[in-house]
Design an enzyme around this catalytic site. Structure first.
Site, PDB file in Angstrom:
ATOM      1  N   SER A   1      39.570  30.796  68.115  1.00  0.00           N
ATOM      2  CA  SER A   1      40.698  31.529  67.152  1.00  0.00           C
ATOM      3  C   SER A   1      41.115  30.631  66.132  1.00  0.00           C
ATOM      4  CB  SER A   1      41.386  32.457  67.666  1.00  0.00           C
ATOM      5  OG  SER A   1      42.336  33.110  66.780  1.00  0.00           O
TER       6      SER A   1
ATOM      7  N   CYS B   1      43.340  33.825  63.097  1.00  0.00           N
ATOM      8  CA  CYS B   1      44.749  34.807  63.455  1.00  0.00           C
ATOM      9  C   CYS B   1      45.814  33.982  62.630  1.00  0.00           C
ATOM     10  CB  CYS B   1      44.946  34.605  64.845  1.00  0.00           C
ATOM     11  SG  CYS B   1      45.115  33.243  65.756  1.00  0.00           S
TER      12      CYS B   1
ATOM     13  N   LYS C   1      35.342  45.350  23.814  1.00  0.00           N
ATOM     14  CA  LYS C   1      35.501  46.327  22.855  1.00  0.00           C
ATOM     15  C   LYS C   1      34.030  46.017  22.108  1.00  0.00           C
ATOM     16  CE  LYS C   1      39.341  46.690  20.703  1.00  0.00           C
ATOM     17  NZ  LYS C   1      40.567  45.699  20.785  1.00  0.00           N
TER      18      LYS C   1
ATOM     19  N   GLY D   1      46.487  44.122  24.814  1.00  0.00           N
ATOM     20  CA  GLY D   1      47.799  43.749  24.161  1.00  0.00           C
ATOM     21  C   GLY D   1      48.012  42.120  24.203  1.00  0.00           C
TER      22      GLY D   1
ATOM     23  N   ARG E   1      39.424  42.809  15.177  1.00  0.00           N
ATOM     24  CA  ARG E   1      40.044  43.069  16.399  1.00  0.00           C
ATOM     25  C   ARG E   1      39.481  41.856  17.337  1.00  0.00           C
ATOM     26  NH1 ARG E   1      41.554  48.652  17.437  1.00  0.00           N
ATOM     27  NH2 ARG E   1      41.309  49.881  15.450  1.00  0.00           N
TER      28      ARG E   1
ATOM     29  N   TYR F   1      35.722  37.884  63.614  1.00  0.00           N
ATOM     30  CA  TYR F   1      36.873  38.892  63.215  1.00  0.00           C
ATOM     31  C   TYR F   1      37.940  38.256  62.412  1.00  0.00           C
ATOM     32  CZ  TYR F   1      39.178  36.983  67.340  1.00  0.00           C
ATOM     33  OH  TYR F   1      39.995  36.141  68.054  1.00  0.00           O
TER      34      TYR F   1
ATOM     35  N   MET G   1      45.929  39.841  23.034  1.00  0.00           N
ATOM     36  CA  MET G   1      45.353  38.919  21.916  1.00  0.00           C
ATOM     37  C   MET G   1      45.561  39.806  20.511  1.00  0.00           C
ATOM     38  SD  MET G   1      41.859  37.173  23.316  1.00  0.00           S
ATOM     39  CE  MET G   1      40.975  38.788  23.831  1.00  0.00           C
TER      40      MET G   1
ATOM     41  N   ARG H   1      36.414  52.182  27.007  1.00  0.00           N
ATOM     42  CA  ARG H   1      36.578  51.056  28.065  1.00  0.00           C
ATOM     43  C   ARG H   1      37.020  51.621  29.275  1.00  0.00           C
ATOM     44  NH1 ARG H   1      42.167  48.073  26.124  1.00  0.00           N
ATOM     45  NH2 ARG H   1      43.456  49.709  26.248  1.00  0.00           N
TER      46      ARG H   1
ATOM     47  N   HIS I   1      56.926  32.500  39.681  1.00  0.00           N
ATOM     48  CA  HIS I   1      56.692  32.321  41.209  1.00  0.00           C
ATOM     49  C   HIS I   1      57.134  33.465  41.854  1.00  0.00           C
ATOM     50  CE1 HIS I   1      58.035  30.819  45.202  1.00  0.00           C
ATOM     51  NE2 HIS I   1      56.799  29.876  45.127  1.00  0.00           N
TER      52      HIS I   1
END
Lengths: 925, 925
Positions: free
Chosen positions: A815, A882, A44, A140, A131, A902, A142, A375, A492
């Site tokens: 791999s 993989c 800000k 929103g 602010r 890869y 803080m 922003r 979770h």
């Protein structure tokens, strides 16, 4: 921060406060890199300085730096208050240094000069907003205080100033409530119930109907509430107000919401917040006043149009509170054409300046426009993609910027299934929760992970739990969607569900789950285990019954099930992904066991199959009797015969996959699971199976018992099976290479890569290699032709990484199987670690699930070691991964850095992996 | 071989044959180091050269070097014959190069000159012996041929030479049989049955009674047998005989016996054998002839006296065959005083020369002494110790030599339990097998590893199996002794049993095991599961019933249960071990969980306890209800209360152990196993337990089910339990330090080292550290005193080794748990790896059990890495090992090299570990 940036930063560090109405400060800040400015002043603050610098109308003010906030916390830490002391001297802890207070006085002095009013002046008082604002946007989370500077004297000055007593008292009562809530933590409800009772006594409904007298009365009541709950009277001294407000803003950095938000978004906890103090302007002083927000482009579609909302005669809060319906900005053009022109010009200026979509806040006080904030605008996945592509076309940003700017999560969202909107319209919404994982899912509901896991074999399931914990992980993996009754966006279920790419609705408080009865009650309906339900993870809707889902627009075009629509979304996707592929170095392959998987993988841009698991082929219903016969064999002869029966089926599997893969590489892993996985787990299962296929149930059960292991994860599996029964490896190699020969005869290119699992000792690999070569020569002799093939190994046992030099001398590619490598390196059984992981996350012994995002310090060290050793022994050794980490963007970043060739992931993760690979390459460049 | 040695070796490498009757050759060989000479000429050859050099009476001859043998094998390899070709051209494969044959002729020419006789001469033929001999003594494993050079013509020359026709024909028939057996692989039985039938026809019993005519007849019959089985007639040409014999000696390097012997003794397979050709001398030509063996000291007691046996008028074979009873050497003094004097002088000379006990072969031909062989004498454990100590006292060897010379196996044997001889006399010997693991054991017999394991809790058990395999390992560990029906000294039971330090009798063919009926029949008796039996692993005896065992003499003195006897054995042990301790750098501790263990450990020379497992304390019968209550707790409160009940008991445990350890360090590991290990495994067990202690069986069983894990090895154990339930760690730490405080108040020194198990992440250690410190401060405050203690960790998860720098920054010591580290690094579950290890050893994918001897390449790499990283972060970090490898001499060598500070092993292995540590230090020096 590079050296130059750091230098500037150091030069100015001693300065705690910068004024964005002072030329010299603006100049000092303009020398900082944008990132460093945001770090110092918060997003800000930095925006206010930047807008001031380019000459936009910004009310005067100053910003207290994040350095001050960090110093504030450091001071507290220094005093080493124990928990007990902290509790006792709670008041003392929240203090600012004396030196800082002096700086405040000076800064306020400058602000007073710029605003032409004095703070606390009884006749023409300066009011300010206070602010928060940190480097990263935490909307929103803080605290903010408006109208600061009001007291019983200055409220009269404001009255005089504005000739609007009602406005003055309205501001005053709002200020007391806001201050009481933010600074003293007084529950808003106390103030609101007082407001309600006054309205009831006055017999009115709307706040706006309150008379000045009622508002004056309210101020008195609010002050009483304040005294009662804070233990001190409301501070009449504006300087006390200011000091306390700044302290409160600093404290809000560590309020529970902010901490949770940072955890969710993986933001660091030690940045601190800045605090901006700015002269108040009022959008609520009459019909020539207004307040609003604007976006430089449409944040939901990405369309290039000046977009926003505003309210005539209102303060910012009113827009947020939703008591009045804001109007589209287009109407401002009619109401205040000059102001609209000015605003729309500013919008263009800001977007060009920041080279990104801006989200602006403005206030119009008596026909004069003030900019309060700008922003980077948040946006939906669709708009993110479109905006980037458009901006590149407009020359505003480079392709490189565009690729950096679309997040993996956004790209993934574009590919998530959605509900068929017509079908959805016919179903009721039963409940609403938090949308924690985007997408649409329908399935039968189950209330335990175990049930969800076992039933998932028969069709899509949804896991419904009061809340989830690591014990539920297998059920979460098996389910299409997850619904929980409690927990927010950092629970979770939300974090892990989203990580797993599941449709996820959490915190759906209105549902009532009975685990014992295996039912859930919602909206008056009782659903039993096995009933259908649908989840909309974009919106958080819980929908009755089975709603038809369909692939997203982009996915449908990719899979060829629909043509490009007029929306141009697919075209944007295609353009964007072509840039992605330009920048990435990592090849992206898919894990695919069937021709259908292979097709999807190719459609989504995979450059081959990185893992084709042959065991899944044996789990097919009609192959079970043949597999059983093989396992029950008592002699090599019998086993050979049983394998002969499996051979044509395996060959068919590979023919179909090779055909589908049209010459792209296909890495096939020889049989990996322990043989007991193919046997029934319970006596009943054995009976049923044997009744069906005519086996001796006693014998089958005895075998299952015989093969049972204490720690199957570390047991008789992988190449250990291939070494014990080399005829299995031989049959599989014969099937792979026979299929390859047959297709080559048809003129199709085939690139088989045979991969030996769970090698820990070079001797194991040599044993299998000899069998592979023997079988290959046999096939080539039979077909009278040769097909080039590679022979490599999984690196999934720590010892393999430690001896990668020995292994690379014989193996043509590596791999990494990071799932198993993680299990063994950490000593965590994936089936069991839920028991302690819950606690580990809770007490912060770990901060991330190592099966989701690669443990770089431990497992990553082995990965790097194996690559260095392997390439020393075999320069240019091809190395891939993989495990499930192959689809995790953060892990892909690591794999890029570590020099892998890869990554291989599930087909639907391929686009995300491509993007992550490109972003990793750009981050390193 | 150092550079100098290698240089000499290279200089002479071109020479295939050396004569020990040629001065120049003797000189060339004398320049080699003793080791290199043995490598080049074999032990036998080197001995002949050395004896010749120092002027002892050695019949002339020469030695074909091991280089030639290796070249012989290399040539075969070069031709790359397939198995099929090898089979078909079996004759062709066994050839010597033409160049070599020329050398033979030359060497034989020199031998003829030295002996004064000509090879193949019809009148005065030179006969030779052809003997194998490799760098390392492999007694009886390879082949020897005597009397070579005899044929139908030379036999008459021998007759004329010796004037002894019977002797000549006896030599001839022996030669044909020996040649046929060794060169053509004809079964000895064919010759022996012919001999038997001729004896029967002549109606005589002893070979010596055979007439010259019968012997002549036998020669004819033997030649027929030879023709029949070899397909070719017996070679009359002595040069053909010589060529074929040398080839056979080379081939015998790879006969199955030799291969098995090398495997058992871990000797390399690529050394090859030398071949010595020597003029025959005859001890069987009359009463002035003799043959015998002598030892410079008594090989069974170690007593310093010239010891040996001889036979008048005999050949070496007769001594071995046991048809006549040899007489003690003392009698030779009476029979041939001059020869005895000469021999006894040679004995002294040789021992002084070689500075070790010599085992000599000699022959007296017509009153003239010839030395045929000298080698380091094999000896019993007791004598090995005594001889070393005596020789140091005599100034013959240094303390350093002595410490190198006694093997760990010998030292271990000195400490093994023995049968009380009076008690043993009262019991029958039921069967005899091969003595594969020394010691004496009595116990109840069980026929499966599982039964042995579960019954071992109730008393000593013996595992009786047809043969063992890696599946049986847990039963082998649990048993006191192992008895198998089949398998030789290299069988699984023998190798692993000995490795585990078990009393072991294998290959006991006369017992008949019925696994189904769970019985074993021996000597007409049928024993059932649970019956008592006793095993004498020194002799291989299987003894009826329960025979009382007692500690060995040395052990009894060490444990203070008897005083020193007159034998002086203990004094020798004490002296020897004091030298051992002089040379070793590694400290040796013991794993001990009880005061009794601690006492034994100290008595056997442990410098402290390296691992005190606290869980064993909870398995005690009377603590089970308290432990159960703890596990069943549903709240932290309940758990705390249950732990309070366990606290005084734990404190008592530690008080007793600390008191016993008299100020030596005691490393105590906090609770390690998963909690489900304390719960019943079956429903029945649950019922029984709950009935006894008044718990709700349903609840207990439900808990057991809840805690059950898929892979407990990688599950909720170690510090993961301590982190989930920190109150357990706290209780244990409080118990440890309260005990320490109380003893310190009594004035006793106490050195507690607290060890956190299964740490993989530094955060885990930090979590536990905080709890430990909090508990410690609490205790110190209560006792108003402080006790210094160390806080360290196990390194047993690969990740801990990989991040040892992070961990060492916080931990004060490391102790490697190489059992778990091996499990995770290799991905081998110790409970399950038997499934494939059998096959792995069979196909040589692995050559050693990694749980017995540390995998240096993989696990060892992590060990070294952890030490380097750990000491970089904390210079001087104390590092030890407390896995089972801590008692394995070969692994101890590695630990010394890797720079560990101490090893910890089971109390009875402490002396062996001390010796292994000293030997490792000397090997490196």
């Amino acid at each position: 921060m590079d050296t130059k940036g750091r230098f500037c930063y150091l030069q100015i560090m001693a300065k705690p406060i910068y004024s964005f109405s002072e030329k010299s400060d603006i100049k000092a800040i303009s020398k900082l890199r944008a990132d460093d400015a945001r770090a110092l002043l918060g997003g800000k603050g930095a925006g206010l300085f930047e807008m001031s610098r380019i000459g936009l109308p910004v009310p005067p003010g100053f910003t207290v730096t994040t350095d001050v906030c960090r110093a504030y916390y450091a001071r507290r830490e220094q005093r080493k208050l124990t928990h007990y002391q902290l509790h006792r001297f709670a008041a003392q802890k929240k203090t600012l240094s004396r030196a800082l207070l002096h700086e405040f006085v000076a800064a306020m002095g400058r602000l007073e000069t710029a605003a032409g009013r004095r703070f606390g002046d009884a006749h023409d008082p300066l009011l300010v907003s206070v602010r928060s604002g940190s480097k990263f946007s935490m909307p929103g989370m803080m605290d903010t205080i408006l109208n600061l500077g009001l007291n019983d004297r200055t409220v009269q000055g404001l009255e005089a100033q504005t000739k609007n007593p009602r406005h003055a008292w309205d501001c005053y009562r709002r200020f007391i409530a806001m201050f009481g809530n933010v600074v003293k933590g007084i529950d808003k409800d106390h103030f609101e119930s007082a407001l309600r009772s006054i309205k009831a006594r006055a017999n009115i409904k709307e706040d706006s109907e309150l008379s000045t007298q009622s508002l004056e009365r309210l101020v008195t009541v609010f002050k009483e509430i304040y005294l009662e709950h804070a233990g001190f009277p409301f501070p009449e001294n504006p300087w006390d107000q200011l000091r306390m407000a700044v302290t409160a803003v600093f404290e809000s950095w560590n309020n529970p919401r902010a901490i949770a938000y940072r955890k969710l978004n993986k933001l660091p906890d030690d940045l601190g917040t800045a605090c901006s103090v700015q002269a108040m302007v009022f959008g609520n002083m009459g019909a020539d006043c207004a307040t609003g927000v604007g976006f430089t482009r449409d944040p939901s579609t990405g369309e290039k149009r000046f977009y926003g909302e505003f309210l005539i005669n209102a303060q910012g809060e009113d827009v947020v509170a939703g008591t009045r319906t804001p109007k589209p900005l287009a109407e401002l053009q009619k109401a205040m054409p000059a102001v609209y022109r000015q605003l729309s010009g500013i919008s263009r200026t800001l977007e060009r300046h920041y080279r990104d979509v801006q989200d602006m806040e403005f206030t119009i006080e008596k026909g004069k426009l003030y900019m309060l904030q700008t922003r980077t605008g948040k946006r939906t996945a669709i708009s993110a993609l479109r905006i980037c592509v458009d901006m590149v076309k407009e020359g505003l940003i480079t392709k490189r910027d565009a690729v950096k700017r679309v997040s993996c999560t956004q790209l993934d969202e574009l590919l998530r299934p959605v509900f068929d909107s017509e079908a959805a319209a016919k179903h009721h919404i039963l409940a609403k929760g938090l949308p924690a994982g985007p997408g649409a899912a329908s399935g039968r509901i189950y209330f335990s992970a175990a049930r969800a896991e076992s039933e998932a074999k028969h069709g899509p399931v949804l896991l419904v739990r009061p809340e989830t914990n690591p014990d539920d992980i297998s059920g979460m993996i098996a389910a299409e969607g997850i619904l929980t009754a409690t927990g927010g966006l950092t629970s979770h279920a939300a974090v892990v569900g989203r990580g797993l790419g599941k449709v996820c609705v959490v915190g759906c408080g209105s549902i009532d789950i009975s685990e014992a009865k295996r039912t859930v009650r919602m909206n008056g309906l009782v659903l039993k285990e096995g009933d259908f339900l649908s989840l909309d993870g974009f919106k958080g809707d819980v929908i009755e019954g089975k709603v038809k889902t369909k692939p997203s627009e982009v996915l449908e075009v990719l899979l060829g099930t629909r043509g490009e629509s007029g929306s141009g979304l697919y075209a944007a996707y295609k353009t964007f992904m072509s840039w992605v592929d330009e920048f990435r170095r990592l090849e992206v392959r898919a894990n695919a066991d069937t021709p259908a998987d292979a097709k999807t993988a190719l459609a989504l841009g995979a450059a081959g199959i990185g893992l084709c698991r042959t065991e899944h082929m044996f789990f097919k219903e009609d192959r079970i009797p043949k597999m059983l016969a093989m396992i029950l064999s008592e002699t090599d002869e019998e086993r050979y015969k049983a394998l002969q029966a499996l051979f044509p089926l395996q060959k068919g599997d590979f023919l179909a996959i090779f055909r589908q893969m049209k010459g792209y590489a296909v890495t096939i892993r020889t049989l990996d699971p322990p043989l007991h996985e193919f046997l029934p787990r319970t006596h009943e299962e054995a009976e049923k199976l044997c009744a069906k296929w005519g086996f001796d149930a006693k014998k089958v059960w005895a075998k299952a018992q015989e093969l049972r292991e204490m720690n199957p994860m570390l047991g008789h599996r992988g190449c250990r099976v291939g070494i014990t029964y080399p005829e299995i490896t031989e049959m599989q190699v014969r099937a792979i290479l026979s299929a390859a020969c047959e297709l080559r005869k048809e003129g199709q290119r085939v690139v088989p890569e045979i991969m030996i699992p769970l090698v820990g000792h070079i001797t194991e690999f040599r044993h299998q290699k000899a069998r592979v070569i023997a079988a290959a020569e046999d096939v080539f002799a039979k077909y009278k032709m040769r097909v080039p093939y590679l022979l490599g190994t999984m690196i999934e046992v720590p010892r393999a990484a430690l001896t990668a030099d020995e292994i690379a001398a014989e193996a043509e590619f590596f791999s990494f199987g990071t799932n198993d490598l993680t299990q063994m390196t950490l000593g965590f059984s994936r089936d069991d670690y839920g028991r302690f992981m819950r606690k580990y996350l809770e007490v912060k012994v770990m901060t991330e699930d190592p099966f989701k995002s690669l443990d770089r310090v431990g497992v990553g060290q082995l990965v790097r070691m194996a690559i260095v050793k392997g390439r020393a022994a075999r320069p240019g050794l091809k190395v891939g991964i993989c495990g499930e980490h192959g689809g995790d963007p953060s892990s892909i970043g690591f794999f890029h850095d570590a020099g892998l060739d890869y990554v291989s992931c599930s087909p639907y993760r391929v686009p995300v992996a491509r993007l992550a690979a490109a972003q990793a390459a750009l981050a390193k460049a």
